[in-house]
Scaffold this active site. Structure first.
Site, short mmCIF file in Angstrom:
data_model
loop_
_atom_site.label_atom_id
_atom_site.label_comp_id
_atom_site.label_asym_id
_atom_site.label_seq_id
_atom_site.Cartn_x
_atom_site.Cartn_y
_atom_site.Cartn_z
N LYS A 294 0.86 -1.18 0.00
CA LYS A 294 0.00 0.00 0.00
C LYS A 294 0.90 1.24 0.00
CE LYS A 294 -3.89 1.76 2.81
NZ LYS A 294 -4.71 1.45 4.00
N SER B 135 -9.60 -1.18 7.31
CA SER B 135 -9.12 -0.99 5.94
C SER B 135 -8.42 -2.17 5.28
CB SER B 135 -8.19 0.22 5.88
OG SER B 135 -8.95 1.38 5.78
N SER C 54 -9.55 1.28 3.13
CA SER C 54 -8.74 2.12 2.28
C SER C 54 -7.67 1.35 1.50
CB SER C 54 -8.06 3.21 3.11
OG SER C 54 -7.21 2.62 4.09
N1 GLN Z 1 -13.31 3.09 6.78
C1 GLN Z 1 -12.43 3.52 7.82
C2 GLN Z 1 -12.26 5.01 7.76
O1 GLN Z 1 -12.66 5.59 6.80
C3 GLN Z 1 -11.17 2.76 7.65
C4 GLN Z 1 -9.90 3.48 7.71
C5 GLN Z 1 -8.72 2.60 7.91
O2 GLN Z 1 -8.83 1.50 8.46
N2 GLN Z 1 -7.56 3.08 7.51
O3 GLN Z 1 -11.76 5.59 8.68
#
Ligand code: GLN
Length: 482
Positions: A71, A170, A146
């Site tokens: 990532k 995420s 994400s």
């Molecule tokens: N959906 C979560 C957010 O928008 C996930 C973010 C994450 O785990 N980096 O904060």
């Protein structure tokens, strides 16, 4: 080599010398070239020369010659590490993240960096400054975020595994949406050094793989104390693949959350798959009982405050003076800071910085943050109580199917609600894994999650492996990537 090959299968081919390490690398590079234009999962793919491959293989480590992508918020020395943001589009990492270093030391080979929601803020991949990642199962849909790029790349077989990061779901959400195994380890299990921070008190690196075995293998490599990260845990290094027998541990007690059945807004097909999965676990020998965690429903609210507050602090360093893509028209220093942040951050990131700073502002006297921290402790305590009664808790990973691209991007609340089952364990710092447990009528994967107490990675992997090996879902792959 066949498409969708797993790490374990590649290792066996390499061991028998049926393929060369060079062939393995070329195979995946060719797949990236052929398929990624329809997915937008890879932001940059790297050339890998023969000497790099030979050096990796000479390590004789547990990942000798195995390619991966990271990532784009995981630092790769000398490479652009943009965190999916325009603000860092020209920032090159000056050192390697520990996670990357450990993979390299084990013989792994990075083939590139993968797309993501800007600064890991999002659940759909649509908040990347570089365009949304598409879901290989249906390219009109999101692949979840994400860690959208890492998931789509593995799901389409462009690499055998990838690393994502999780702050509140995420890794697991995109795993569920693309038919993969994704793990959020115990907080501190994996080093955060070299990860571009979102919310430091829950950020963790987690692997995305085709199978439970592969996932256990990667997390074994990543785990352990890192002198560069004081929050990393002094844990004994363990090979989680060793106890994967295919049987559920004797007498395993599984909990289901009381409100899953009543949870409104849960997709019917997901509910059905979940109920069938629970029955299946019973047939494998588990005893199942309901657990009540009355404060779980505040998980999203707590996460909302804590993650925004931490994000506001963490992202204050991006003002154009030290890193990245500075606004060049400003006449004063103050103007340069303001313009850089105004022009180069995306809307979702700005929304979160604003909310975080609002919660922290003197007018609020810490009210939001202190309340959130208080409820966070209650949720943590409720998990500890629940894990006296049961060994693991299962739930759907997501209450919804992957959205159509653009469907909820302007409705942040709907997007946040998708995290219902994902954020509570992150704020408690406890591990959870998602794996495929079904396929919808329209051919989209469905995820099941196992949650466990602190440092129960071994148990989670054993149970997930037993489930996986006695169901067909991990063998299903998206069409059009042959
Ligand atoms: N959906 C979560 C957010 O928008 C996930 C973010 C994450 O785990 N980096 O904060």
């Amino acid at each position: 080599m066949k498409p969708f090959i797993t790490i374990k299968e590649i290792q066996s081919l390499l061991a028998k010398k049926e393929v060369s390490p060079q062939e393995v690398v070329s195979f995946f590079q060719a797949r990236i070239k052929k398929y990624d234009h329809s997915l937008n999962s890879i932001l940059e793919s790297f050339d890998v020369d023969a000497q790099t491959i030979n050096t990796a293989c000479a390590t004789n480590g547990p990942l000798s010659g195995i390619p991966y992508v990271l990532k784009d918020n995981i630092s790769q020395h000398g490479r652009i590490t943009s965190a999916g943001s325009n603000l860092l589009k020209n920032y090159r990492a000056t050192y390697n993240a520990t996670a990357h270093k450990r993979l390299q030391k084990a013989g792994g080979l990075s083939l590139g960096r993968a797309n993501m929601d800007e600064f890991a803020m999002g659940g759909s991949g649509e908040f990347s400054a570089y365009g949304p990642t598409k879901n290989p199962w249906d390219t009109t849909r999101i692949s979840g975020g994400s860690s959208s790029g890492p998931a789509a790349a593995v799901a389409a077989g462009l690499v055998p595994f990838a690393l994502g990061t999780e702050t509140g779901g995420s890794v697991r959400l995109p795993a569920a949406f693309t038919g993969l195994v994704g793990m959020y380890p115990t907080y501190g299990h994996n080093s955060r050094y070299g990860i571009l921070a979102f919310a430091s008190s829950t950020d963790q690196v987690g692997p995305l793989t085709k199978t439970v075995y592969d996932n256990a293998l990667i997390n074994s490599v990543l785990s352990g104390k890192d002198e560069h990260d004081s929050s990393s845990l002094q844990i004994e290094k363990k090979d989680y693949t060793k106890n994967l027998t295919g049987k559920l541990p004797q007498g395993l007690r599984i909990g289901i959350l009381h409100d899953v059945a009543e949870h409104e807004g849960i997709n019917e097909e997901i509910r059905r798959s979940f109920q069938e999965s629970v029955k299946h676990l019973e047939s494998l020998g588990a005893t199942v009982k309901h657990v009540t965690m009355p404060h779980l429903k505040y998980g999203n609210a707590v996460y909302f405050v804590v993650s925004r507050v931490e994000a506001a602090s963490n992202l204050s360093r991006y003002d154009g003076s030290l890193y990245g893509n500075r606004n060049k028209d400003a006449k004063t220093l103050q103007e340069m800071y303001l313009n850089t942040r105004h022009d180069k951050f995306g809307d979702e990131v700005k929304r979160r910085i604003l909310t975080g700073n609002y919660a922290l502002s003197s007018k609020n006297k810490g009210e939001y943050y202190n309340t959130a921290t208080h409820v966070r402790n209650i949720i943590r305590a409720e998990f500890m109580e629940a894990f006296k009664e049961v060994d693991l808790i299962v739930s759907p990973t997501s209450p919804t199917m992957p959205f159509k691209i653009g469907e909820v991007v302007d409705d942040p609340i709907a997007m946040y609600l998708a995290d219902y089952f994902l954020v509570p364990n992150c704020i408690a710092g406890t591990p959870a894994l998602s794996l495929p447990c079904g396929l919808s009528q329209t051919g989209l994967p469905i995820g099941l999650q196992f949650m466990g107490p602190r440092l129960s990675e071994d148990l989670i992997y054993q149970a997930a492996y037993a489930f996986e090996q006695s169901t067909p879902f991990h063998t299903q792959t998206p069409a059009n990537y042959e």
